[in-house]
Design an enzyme around this catalytic site. Structure first.
Site, mmCIF file in Angstrom:
data_model
loop_
_atom_site.group_PDB
_atom_site.id
_atom_site.type_symbol
_atom_site.label_atom_id
_atom_site.label_comp_id
_atom_site.label_asym_id
_atom_site.label_seq_id
_atom_site.Cartn_x
_atom_site.Cartn_y
_atom_site.Cartn_z
ATOM 1 N N ARG A 68 0.946 -1.215 0.181
ATOM 2 C CA ARG A 68 -0.132 -0.039 -0.183
ATOM 3 C C ARG A 68 0.865 1.511 -0.069
ATOM 4 O O ARG A 68 0.427 2.423 -0.544
ATOM 5 C CB ARG A 68 -1.013 0.137 1.465
ATOM 6 C CG ARG A 68 -2.033 1.149 1.382
ATOM 7 C CD ARG A 68 -2.993 0.766 2.394
ATOM 8 N NE ARG A 68 -4.109 1.770 2.182
ATOM 9 C CZ ARG A 68 -4.363 2.628 3.262
ATOM 10 N NH1 ARG A 68 -3.753 2.672 4.192
ATOM 11 N NH2 ARG A 68 -5.373 3.495 2.983
ATOM 12 N N HIS A 72 0.450 4.297 -2.346
ATOM 13 C CA HIS A 72 0.321 5.544 -2.219
ATOM 14 C C HIS A 72 1.493 6.537 -2.673
ATOM 15 O O HIS A 72 1.208 7.800 -2.706
ATOM 16 C CB HIS A 72 -0.096 5.708 -0.736
ATOM 17 C CG HIS A 72 -1.426 5.343 -0.269
ATOM 18 N ND1 HIS A 72 -2.193 5.759 0.973
ATOM 19 C CD2 HIS A 72 -2.234 4.459 -1.165
ATOM 20 C CE1 HIS A 72 -3.447 5.041 0.879
ATOM 21 N NE2 HIS A 72 -3.548 4.476 -0.255
ATOM 22 N N ASP A 73 2.602 6.163 -2.703
ATOM 23 C CA ASP A 73 3.529 6.855 -3.177
ATOM 24 C C ASP A 73 3.316 7.130 -4.650
ATOM 25 O O ASP A 73 3.279 8.310 -5.243
ATOM 26 C CB ASP A 73 5.097 6.043 -2.943
ATOM 27 C CG ASP A 73 6.153 6.954 -3.772
ATOM 28 O OD1 ASP A 73 6.186 8.124 -3.836
ATOM 29 O OD2 ASP A 73 7.220 6.192 -3.987
ATOM 30 N N SER A 82 7.744 10.509 -2.196
ATOM 31 C CA SER A 82 7.164 11.601 -1.409
ATOM 32 C C SER A 82 6.406 11.386 -0.273
ATOM 33 O O SER A 82 6.163 12.036 0.659
ATOM 34 C CB SER A 82 5.979 12.457 -2.674
ATOM 35 O OG SER A 82 5.181 11.575 -3.095
ATOM 36 N N ASN A 100 -4.208 8.558 4.268
ATOM 37 C CA ASN A 100 -3.084 7.932 5.110
ATOM 38 C C ASN A 100 -3.125 8.308 6.697
ATOM 39 O O ASN A 100 -2.476 7.254 7.456
ATOM 40 C CB ASN A 100 -1.618 8.731 4.527
ATOM 41 C CG ASN A 100 -1.359 8.343 3.086
ATOM 42 O OD1 ASN A 100 -1.581 7.283 2.751
ATOM 43 N ND2 ASN A 100 -0.488 9.281 2.625
ATOM 44 N N PRO A 162 -7.744 7.012 -4.685
ATOM 45 C CA PRO A 162 -9.245 6.675 -4.707
ATOM 46 C C PRO A 162 -9.645 6.550 -3.137
ATOM 47 O O PRO A 162 -8.772 5.949 -2.298
ATOM 48 C CB PRO A 162 -9.289 5.520 -5.471
ATOM 49 C CG PRO A 162 -7.949 5.423 -6.010
ATOM 50 C CD PRO A 162 -6.844 6.078 -5.380
ATOM 51 N N HIS A 192 -5.788 -6.214 -2.566
ATOM 52 C CA HIS A 192 -6.792 -6.165 -1.400
ATOM 53 C C HIS A 192 -6.919 -7.830 -0.725
ATOM 54 O O HIS A 192 -7.593 -8.202 0.084
ATOM 55 C CB HIS A 192 -8.021 -5.686 -1.284
ATOM 56 C CG HIS A 192 -8.094 -4.121 -1.467
ATOM 57 N ND1 HIS A 192 -8.983 -3.265 -1.814
ATOM 58 C CD2 HIS A 192 -6.725 -3.309 -1.006
ATOM 59 C CE1 HIS A 192 -8.627 -1.871 -1.726
ATOM 60 N NE2 HIS A 192 -7.428 -2.149 -1.262
ATOM 61 N N THR A 193 -6.349 -8.807 -1.404
ATOM 62 C CA THR A 193 -6.210 -10.053 -1.082
ATOM 63 C C THR A 193 -5.205 -10.206 0.282
ATOM 64 O O THR A 193 -5.432 -11.480 0.832
ATOM 65 C CB THR A 193 -5.932 -11.014 -2.060
ATOM 66 O OG1 THR A 193 -5.745 -12.287 -1.704
ATOM 67 C CG2 THR A 193 -4.296 -10.635 -2.608
HETATM 68 C C1 HEM Z 1 -9.089 0.869 -6.373
HETATM 69 C C2 HEM Z 1 -8.909 1.769 -5.341
HETATM 70 C C3 HEM Z 1 -8.546 1.469 -3.832
HETATM 71 C C4 HEM Z 1 -9.166 2.060 -2.817
HETATM 72 C C5 HEM Z 1 -10.509 2.945 -2.842
HETATM 73 C C6 HEM Z 1 -8.518 1.341 -1.719
HETATM 74 C C7 HEM Z 1 -8.954 1.665 -0.428
HETATM 75 C C8 HEM Z 1 -8.089 1.121 0.875
HETATM 76 C C9 HEM Z 1 -8.616 1.224 2.237
HETATM 77 C C10 HEM Z 1 -9.669 2.297 2.339
HETATM 78 C C11 HEM Z 1 -7.868 0.585 2.757
HETATM 79 C C12 HEM Z 1 -8.072 0.598 4.200
HETATM 80 C C13 HEM Z 1 -7.404 1.631 4.865
HETATM 81 C C14 HEM Z 1 -7.465 1.723 6.404
HETATM 82 O O1 HEM Z 1 -8.738 1.776 7.035
HETATM 83 O O2 HEM Z 1 -6.655 2.189 7.149
HETATM 84 C C15 HEM Z 1 -6.951 -0.114 2.111
HETATM 85 C C16 HEM Z 1 -5.968 -0.979 2.347
HETATM 86 C C17 HEM Z 1 -5.140 -1.771 1.577
HETATM 87 N N1 HEM Z 1 -4.867 -1.403 0.176
HETATM 88 FE FE1 HEM Z 1 -6.282 -0.525 -1.053
HETATM 89 N N2 HEM Z 1 -7.497 0.835 -2.030
HETATM 90 C C18 HEM Z 1 -7.484 0.642 -3.432
HETATM 91 C C19 HEM Z 1 -6.564 0.387 -4.238
HETATM 92 C C20 HEM Z 1 -5.260 -0.424 -3.785
HETATM 93 C C21 HEM Z 1 -4.164 -0.796 -4.793
HETATM 94 C C22 HEM Z 1 -3.837 -0.417 -6.077
HETATM 95 C C23 HEM Z 1 -3.259 -1.227 -3.613
HETATM 96 C C24 HEM Z 1 -2.061 -2.156 -4.241
HETATM 97 C C25 HEM Z 1 -1.812 -2.601 -5.418
HETATM 98 C C26 HEM Z 1 -3.991 -1.588 -2.540
HETATM 99 C C27 HEM Z 1 -3.373 -2.156 -1.423
HETATM 100 C C28 HEM Z 1 -4.002 -2.159 -0.095
HETATM 101 C C29 HEM Z 1 -3.428 -3.015 1.083
HETATM 102 C C30 HEM Z 1 -2.406 -3.924 0.537
HETATM 103 C C31 HEM Z 1 -4.143 -2.674 1.895
HETATM 104 C C32 HEM Z 1 -3.695 -3.069 3.364
HETATM 105 C C33 HEM Z 1 -2.949 -2.321 4.192
HETATM 106 C C34 HEM Z 1 -2.324 -2.766 5.408
HETATM 107 O O3 HEM Z 1 -2.886 -3.871 6.044
HETATM 108 O O4 HEM Z 1 -1.756 -2.228 5.843
HETATM 109 N N3 HEM Z 1 -5.175 -0.801 -2.639
HETATM 110 N N4 HEM Z 1 -7.262 0.256 0.602
#
Ligand code: HEM
Ligand SMILES: *[C@@H]1O[C@H](CO)[C@@H](O)[C@H](O)[C@H]1NC(C)=O
Ligand SMILES: *[C@@H]1O[C@H](CO)[C@@H](O)[C@H](O)[C@H]1NC(C)=O
Ligand SMILES: *[C@@H]1O[C@H](CO)[C@@H](O)[C@H](O)[C@H]1NC(C)=O
Length: 328
Positions: A68, A72-73, A82, A100, A162, A192-193
């Site tokens: 992530r 986000h970078d 950044s 963030n 997003p 998100h897997t």
């Molecule tokens: C498509 C748009 C996306 C949205 C709206 C989104 C949104 C989010 C949100 C809301 C969380 C939880 C954050 C929290 O509540 O603290 C999350 C976690 C995460 N996202 Fe996404 N995400 C998106 C795309 C991506 C992409 C492109 C990746 C990487 C390829 C990604 C990887 C992750 C990972 C691995 C987590 C878990 C992080 C952790 O456990 O520390 N996401 N995302």
């Protein structure tokens, strides 16, 4: 472009064939190539991988957090580290942005990697490349040669990443602006897997909003009930839930299978199935074929990693990923 010629010329001396591949075969690479540190820091990949492996052994979630961090970078002014900058006189850190704040993590692991790399090859490996290598290193060839930014953008962080309650067209637009397509949207959402989300990121789906009737009807009823238990109407904002309810620490395709079963956690996950035939077809294809998902995920991660890199003499190679070399 003159700036990227510096490293291309260096590589040219090493291998004209690789140069041809990097420049002619992959024009989208923006001057990056996997062999960038082969001579200047031959142990770079090994150092990054071993520290990441130790960090993940200490805490499984770190693998997700680092993925992530790279995302986000890259979505804010390109993959230029950044996101790693702390607040200072001239910098408002992206760490305080809506996506963030109280959420993004993994900075200590990046610091640890940076210290090891500065010992092995001072001033050579960028923080932006550390993020790219930490994620893709063991699994696919990561194009390298990014340099680090001289600034941060909190506005970019708030606007370009997003949000979980963005509509599908908004999400697609945010990807398209960066040169990423629909396949990238769905394949990368498969990140998100693994990993966890806070209650506050999906609460909106669980309860009646004033005026709009029922909670999100696309949610499986028993899954929604389970979520309500740990994510109350008010309070518990930071309570954590797996993004993949079945295999939250395993990189597989259950994320897509879950979406088909009404068990996608975020609204942004669910809309991939219900708001567009094109994205829905990809969700189904990845749910049916894990190899197709892995293949597309790797390619889309490379695509994401190529967003507007600084190369050549642009930016700098930070000594400490949290601040500029010339900091105040
Ligand atoms: C498509 C748009 C996306 C949205 C709206 C989104 C949104 C989010 C949100 C809301 C969380 C939880 C954050 C929290 O509540 O603290 C999350 C976690 C995460 N996202 Fe996404 N995400 C998106 C795309 C991506 C992409 C492109 C990746 C990487 C390829 C990604 C990887 C992750 C990972 C691995 C987590 C878990 C992080 C952790 O456990 O520390 N996401 N995302
Ligand atoms: C950075 O400073 C601003 C105020 O200038 C503050 O609002 C923000 O929370 C700080 N960010 C972090 C990550 O400490
Ligand atoms: C999305 O979530 C944010 C933060 O919780 C909220 O301020 C905003 O109103 C929500 N937007 C929509 C369209 O529901
Ligand atoms: C949602 O609110 C409406 C009216 O405000 C009510 O009729 C309905 O029973 C509520 N549904 C749930 C699941 O709470």
């Amino acid at each position: 472009m003159a700036t990227s010629m510096v490293c291309l010329v260096a590589l040219c001396l090493v291998s004209p064939l690789l140069l041809a591949g990097a420049v002619l075969g992959n024009p989208g690479y923006g001057g990056l190539f996997p062999q960038f540190y082969d001579h200047s820091c031959p142990k770079a990949k090994e150092i990054v991988h071993s520290i990441v492996a130790q960090a993940v052994a200490r805490e499984t979630r770190m693998a997700a957090s680092l993925v992530r961090l790279h995302f986000h970078d890259c979505f804010v002014k390109g993959c230029d580290a950044s996101v790693l900058l702390d607040n200072s006189t001239n910098i408002v850190s992206e760490k305080g942005s809506n996506p963030n704040k109280n959420s993004i993590r993994g900075f200590e692991v990046v610091d640890e990697i940076k210290v090891a790399l500065e010992t092995a090859c001072p001033g050579t490996v960028s923080c932006a490349d550390i993020l790219a290598l930490a994620v893709g290193g063991p699994y696919w060839d990561v194009p390298l040669g990014r340099r680090d930014s001289l600034g941060a953008s909190i506005q970019g962080s708030n606007n370009d990443i997003p949000a979980p309650n963005n509509t599908l067209p908004t999400i697609i637009t945010k990807f398209k602006r960066l040169g990423l397509n629909i396949v990238d949207v769905v394949a990368l959402s498969g990140g998100h897997t693994i990993g966890l989300s806070r209650c506050t990121s999906f609460r909106q789906r669980l309860y009646n909003q004033s005026g709009n009737g029922l909670a999100d009807s696309t949610l499986d009823v028993s899954y929604a009930a389970q979520l309500r238990q740990g994510c109350p109407r008010s309070g518990g904002d930071d309570n954590l839930f797996p993004l993949d309810i079945v295999t939250s620490t395993k990189f597989d395709n259950f994320y897509f299978k879950n979406i088909l079963a009404g068990r996608g956690l975020l609204s942004s996950d669910e809309v991939l199935l219900t708001k567009s035939a094109e994205t829905a077809a990809l969700v189904k294809a990845y749910a049916n074929d894990v190899h197709l998902f892995f293949q597309h995920f790797a390619q889309s991660m490379v695509n994401m990693g190529n967003i507007s890199p600084l190369t050549g003499s642009q930016g700098e190679i930070r000594k400490n990923c949290r601040r500029l070399n010339n900091f105040h």
